[in-house]
Design a protein around this motif. Structure first.
Motif, short mmCIF file in Angstrom:
data_model
loop_
_atom_site.label_atom_id
_atom_site.label_comp_id
_atom_site.label_asym_id
_atom_site.label_seq_id
_atom_site.Cartn_x
_atom_site.Cartn_y
_atom_site.Cartn_z
N ARG A 147 0.83 -1.23 0.09
CA ARG A 147 0.23 0.05 0.11
C ARG A 147 0.75 1.37 0.04
N LYS A 148 2.15 0.99 0.16
CA LYS A 148 3.01 2.38 0.09
C LYS A 148 3.45 2.59 -1.41
N PHE A 149 3.02 1.73 -2.46
CA PHE A 149 3.35 2.17 -3.65
C PHE A 149 2.14 2.46 -4.34
N ARG A 150 1.95 3.84 -4.69
CA ARG A 150 0.78 4.26 -5.28
C ARG A 150 0.01 3.70 -6.43
N ASP A 151 0.95 3.43 -7.32
CA ASP A 151 0.70 2.92 -8.64
C ASP A 151 0.26 1.35 -8.54
N TYR A 152 0.22 0.79 -7.65
CA TYR A 152 -0.14 -0.79 -7.56
C TYR A 152 -1.43 -0.99 -8.22
N MET A 212 17.53 -8.59 -11.55
CA MET A 212 18.58 -8.99 -12.99
C MET A 212 18.21 -8.28 -14.20
N SER A 213 16.80 -7.97 -14.62
CA SER A 213 16.82 -7.01 -15.68
C SER A 213 17.12 -5.79 -15.51
N THR A 214 17.18 -5.20 -14.23
CA THR A 214 17.96 -3.96 -13.99
C THR A 214 19.28 -3.96 -14.34
N LYS A 215 19.95 -5.07 -13.81
CA LYS A 215 21.38 -5.09 -13.86
C LYS A 215 21.87 -5.25 -15.42
N TYR A 216 21.20 -5.83 -16.20
CA TYR A 216 21.76 -6.11 -17.46
C TYR A 216 21.05 -5.10 -18.71
N LEU A 217 19.84 -4.59 -18.09
CA LEU A 217 19.00 -3.81 -19.37
C LEU A 217 19.04 -2.40 -18.69
N GLY A 218 19.51 -1.92 -17.65
CA GLY A 218 19.37 -0.61 -16.91
C GLY A 218 17.92 -0.50 -16.19
N GLU A 219 17.96 0.82 -15.79
CA GLU A 219 16.71 1.23 -14.85
C GLU A 219 15.59 1.65 -15.64
N SER A 220 15.67 1.69 -16.94
CA SER A 220 14.36 1.65 -17.91
C SER A 220 14.79 0.96 -19.21
N PHE A 221 13.91 0.17 -19.63
CA PHE A 221 14.30 -0.50 -20.90
C PHE A 221 12.85 -0.73 -21.74
N ASP A 222 12.94 -1.13 -22.81
CA ASP A 222 11.94 -1.22 -23.86
C ASP A 222 10.82 -2.36 -23.56
N ILE A 223 11.20 -3.51 -23.61
CA ILE A 223 10.25 -4.79 -23.54
C ILE A 223 10.26 -5.59 -22.34
N GLN A 241 8.36 -2.98 -7.08
CA GLN A 241 9.44 -3.05 -6.70
C GLN A 241 10.41 -2.19 -7.42
N SER A 242 10.54 -2.18 -8.81
CA SER A 242 11.32 -1.36 -9.66
C SER A 242 11.06 0.07 -9.51
N GLU A 243 9.80 0.50 -9.59
CA GLU A 243 9.60 1.78 -9.71
C GLU A 243 9.83 2.44 -8.17
N ALA A 244 9.39 1.70 -7.18
CA ALA A 244 9.49 2.22 -6.07
C ALA A 244 11.18 2.46 -5.62
N CYS A 245 11.89 1.43 -6.49
CA CYS A 245 13.32 1.87 -5.96
C CYS A 245 13.86 2.76 -6.83
N THR A 246 13.54 3.31 -8.15
CA THR A 246 14.04 4.24 -8.70
C THR A 246 13.11 5.39 -8.94
N GLY A 247 11.99 5.56 -8.88
CA GLY A 247 11.31 6.62 -8.88
C GLY A 247 10.58 7.15 -10.12
N HIS A 248 11.10 6.15 -11.03
CA HIS A 248 10.64 6.29 -12.35
C HIS A 248 10.32 5.30 -13.24
N GLU A 249 9.79 5.46 -14.48
CA GLU A 249 9.00 4.33 -15.26
C GLU A 249 9.98 3.30 -15.63
N TRP A 250 9.81 2.20 -15.38
CA TRP A 250 10.77 1.00 -15.49
C TRP A 250 10.67 0.44 -16.82
N VAL A 251 9.76 -0.18 -17.37
CA VAL A 251 9.48 -0.76 -18.66
C VAL A 251 8.31 -0.06 -19.34
N HIS A 252 8.63 0.15 -20.72
CA HIS A 252 7.90 0.90 -21.62
C HIS A 252 6.58 -0.01 -22.15
#
Length: 476
Positions: A147-152, A212-223, A241-252
Motif C-alpha cells: 500500500r505504500k506504492f501508489r501505482d499498484y 536481474m533485468s535492471t542489472k543487464y538492461l538498465g533502470e528503464s528498458f523497452d520490452i 519493486q522497480s519503480e519504488a526503487c528508482t522513482g521512475h518508469e521502468w518498462v515501456h
RNA sequence: GCCGGGAUAGCCUAGAGGCGAGGCGAGGGACUGCAGAUCCCUUCCACCCGGGUUCAAAUCCCGGUCCCGGCUCCA
C-alpha cells in the motif's frame, strides 16, 4: 509506418519507439527449472523468438535477457520428493530447457542470469527498498509493503481493496498486511540458504526479475514479456519493486502471450495435462511446431489438437515443395530480355504479398496474417511456373529472396537455405536418375520404381515432371 | 464479485464500416506407366441472436445468449 505493439499496460496498440535509437532492450521471464519444458512454454518462447527476430530483421540491435529461477519453493519440494540435491535438480532441468529451445530453433538470449548467481545483487536491491521505506522485516522474512506504492495495480488493473476483500492473498505470520509479498524468505531447517543482513535465507520470487533485468538492461528498458499468467501478481509486483526503487518508469512496453489450451483448459504443470517438448519432438519436425504456433496471433489462446498440428505439417510441406520448385527452376532459368504478361503478373503478386507480410508483422507481430502473404507468394510462383516454359531468373529470385526473409523472421527453412546440395552424392543421384530414365524408356517400371523407392528410403524423393526428373530431400 | 479474451463456410485461422479473406479437408479435371508435385474448377459469397446508427455494418452503439481465461504456484 513503423511497428505497432499492443501494450498490456495501456491495453492498446502503440507506435513502437525504443528508448535508444536502433537498440531494443528486452527481458522475457524464463522458467522455474523444476520439470521438463512443455508445449505451453514453447508457445511463449517461440512467440518472443519471432518478435525478437523480426526486430532484428528490421535492423534493430536487440539485447535480450531471460532469467532462470533456479531456487524456489517448488524446486525444493521437488528435490525432496526425488531425493536429489535442489541445486543439481535445477541444473539438470535448466540444461534440458536449453536443449529444447535449441531444438525448436529459438535463438538463445544474450544473457541467461540465474538467481543463485545474483544473490548479492538481490540483497542490495532489497536493502535499497528498505532504506526507501517500502520494505520491512517480519519474523519470517522481508516484505514489500504494497500500500505504500501508489501505482499498484496499474498493469493488471486489480484494486487493492478487491484484493483484500477477495481474500485471495494469504495473511502470513510476518506480514503487516495480507497483500504484502516476500522479498526475502528466512531459511527453514534444511533449506538452501545464503547469508544476508536479515539472517540466512533466500530471495522471494518477484525480486529476482527486478534485480536481474535492471542489472543487464538498465533502470528503464523497452520490452518486458512473458505468459499472461504472469501479469498478476508477478509482473505487478515487479513494477512495484522497480519503480519504488528508482522513482521512475521502468518498462515501456509489456507484452504477454496467450495460453496454450488443451481440451479447453490451460496446459499447465499444476493441471497435469501437459505435453513435453521432448515428446513432441519425437513425433514432429520442430518447424511443424513453430508453424503451429505462428498460425495464431501470439496474444490469443492457442488450442492444441492433433488436427492443428497436422494442419501445420501440411502447410509446411507445401511451402517446402514450393521452395524446391523454385530452386529446381532456377537451375535452368533465363535472364530476362523482355517480360510477358506472366512476368508482370507474377512480379506484382510477389511484390504485393511482400508488402502485406511486412504490414502484418508491423501490426503487433501478426504472424497469422503474415502467413497468408507467404502462401500468396507460394501460389503466385507455382502458377507462374506452370504457365511459362522458360521461367525468368529475376522473377524466381524475387520469390526466393522473399522466402529467405520469411526464414529469417519465422525461423523455418533455415537449414534448407544453409545446406548446399549434397556434393558428391549429387553426381550419384544424377547417375541413378539417368539409369532410371533409360529403364522407363524400356518400360521396365519394376526396376525404375525400385530405384525411386530405395532413394526415398534414403531421404531423396524423385519426381517426374514434363521437364524431366527432379529430386529433392524429404524435409518434413 | 472484479479484470480480460472470444463466437467467421466441413475444419483451422486473419480482418475490422463499402473491393467474393488465407490455409486445410472433400469432390472433379489437366499432367502422368504409376507415384509425387503443381495448376485449374467446385465446395451453393461465411461472420452467435435481437435491436439501433449509417447511403452502406462481420466490422460502430445498445441489449442478450453461449464459451474461455486471470484474480493462488504457473510461460
Amino acid at each position: 509506418m513503423g511497428i505497432k505493439v499492443y501494450n498490456t499496460l495501456t491495453r492498446q496498440k502503440e507506435e513502437f519507439k525504443p528508448l535508444r535509437d536502433g537498440e531494443v532492450r528486452m527481458y522475457v521471464c524464463g522458467p522455474t527449472v523444476y520439470d521438463y519444458t512443455h508445449l505451453g512454454h514453447a508457445r511463449t518462447y517461440i512467440a518472443f523468438d519471432v518478435i525478437r527476430r523480426y526486430l532484428e530483421h528490421r535492423g534493430y540491435t536487440v539485447l535480450m535477457v531471460m532469467n532462470f529461477t533456479d531456487i524456489d519453493d517448488k524446486i525444493i519440494r521437488r528435490a525432496n520428493e526425488t531425493g536429489e540435491d535442489p541445486k543439481e535438480l535445477a541444473e539438470r532441468f535448466l540444461r534440458y530447457f536449453l536443449e529444447d529451445m535449441a531444438a525448436l530453433k529459438v535463438k538463445p538470449a544474450d544473457v541467461y542470469p540465474r538467481v543463485t548467481e545474483h544473490i548479492g545483487d538481490i540483497i542490495d536491491f532489497v536493502k535499497k527498498l528498505q532504506e526507501k521505506g517500502y520494505a520491512y522485516e517480519g519474523s519470517d522474512g522481508v516484505y514489500f509493503e504494497v500500500r505504500k506504492f501508489r501505482d499498484y495495480g496499474k498493469l493488471s488493473k486489480v484494486k487493492l481493496e478487491d484484493l483484500v476483500k477477495g481474500a485471495r492473498v494469504e495473511p502470513g505470520e510476518g506480514k503487516k498486511n495480507p497483500e504484502d509479498f516476500a522479498l526475502w524468505k528466512k531459511a527453514k531447517p534444511g533449506e538452501p540458504k545464503w547469508s544476508s543482513p536479515w539472517g540466512e535465507g533466500r530471495p522471494g520470487w518477484h525480486i529476482e526479475c527486478s534485480t536481474m533485468s535492471t542489472k543487464y538492461l538498465g533502470e528503464s528498458f523497452d520490452i518486458h514479456g512473458g505468459g499472461s499468467d504472469l501479469i498478476f501478481p508477478h509482473h505487478e509486483n515487479e513494477i512495484a519493486q522497480s519503480e519504488a526503487c528508482t522513482g521512475h518508469e521502468w518498462v515501456h512496453y509489456w507484452l504477454h502471450t496467450g495460453f496454450l489450451m488443451v481440451n479447453g483448459e490451460k496446459m499447465s504443470k499444476s493441471l497435469g495435462n501437459f505435453i513435453t517438448i521432448r515428446e513432441m519432438l519425437k513425433r514432429y519436425n520442430p518447424e511443424v511446431i513453430r508453424l503451429f504456433v505462428l498460425q495464431r496471433h501470439y496474444r490469443s489462446p492457442l488450442d492444441y489438437t492433433e488436427e492443428g498440428i497436422e494442419h501445420a505439417k501440411n502447410n509446411l510441406e507445401r511451402l517446402y515443395n514450393t521452395l524446391e520448385n523454385i530452386r529446381v527452376a532456377m537451375e535452368k532459368a533465363e535472364i530476362s530480355f523482355r517480360w510477358g504478361n506472366e512476368e508482370f503478373e507474377a512480379y506484382k503478386a510477389v511484390r504485393n504479398a511482400r508488402e502485406e507480410f511486412y504490414r502484418a508483422m508491423d501490426d503487433d507481430f501478426n504472424t497469422a496474417e503474415a502467413l497468408k502473404a507467404v502462401f500468396e507468394v507460394s501460389n503466385a510462383v507455382n502458377r507462374y511456373l506452370t504457365r511459362v516454359k522458360a521461367p525468368k531468373e529475376s522473377i524466381l529470385r524475387k520469390a526466393w529472396e522473399f522466402f529467405r526473409a520469411v526464414s529469417d523472421v519465422f525461423g523455418i527453412f533455415e537449414d534448407y537455405f544453409r545446406e548446399k546440395k549434397a556434393g558428391e552424392a549429387e553426381a550419384l543421384i544424377k547417375l541413378l536418375i539417368e539409369v532410371r530414365a533409360q529403364l522407363r524408356k524400356e518400360r521396365n517400371f519394376a526396376l525404375a520404381d525400385r530405384i525411386r523407392a530405395e532413394l526415398r528410403q534414403l531421404g531423396i524423393q524423385l519426381e517426374d515432371t514434363p521437364q524431366g526428373t527432379v529430386w529433392k530431400k524429404v524435409k518434413v
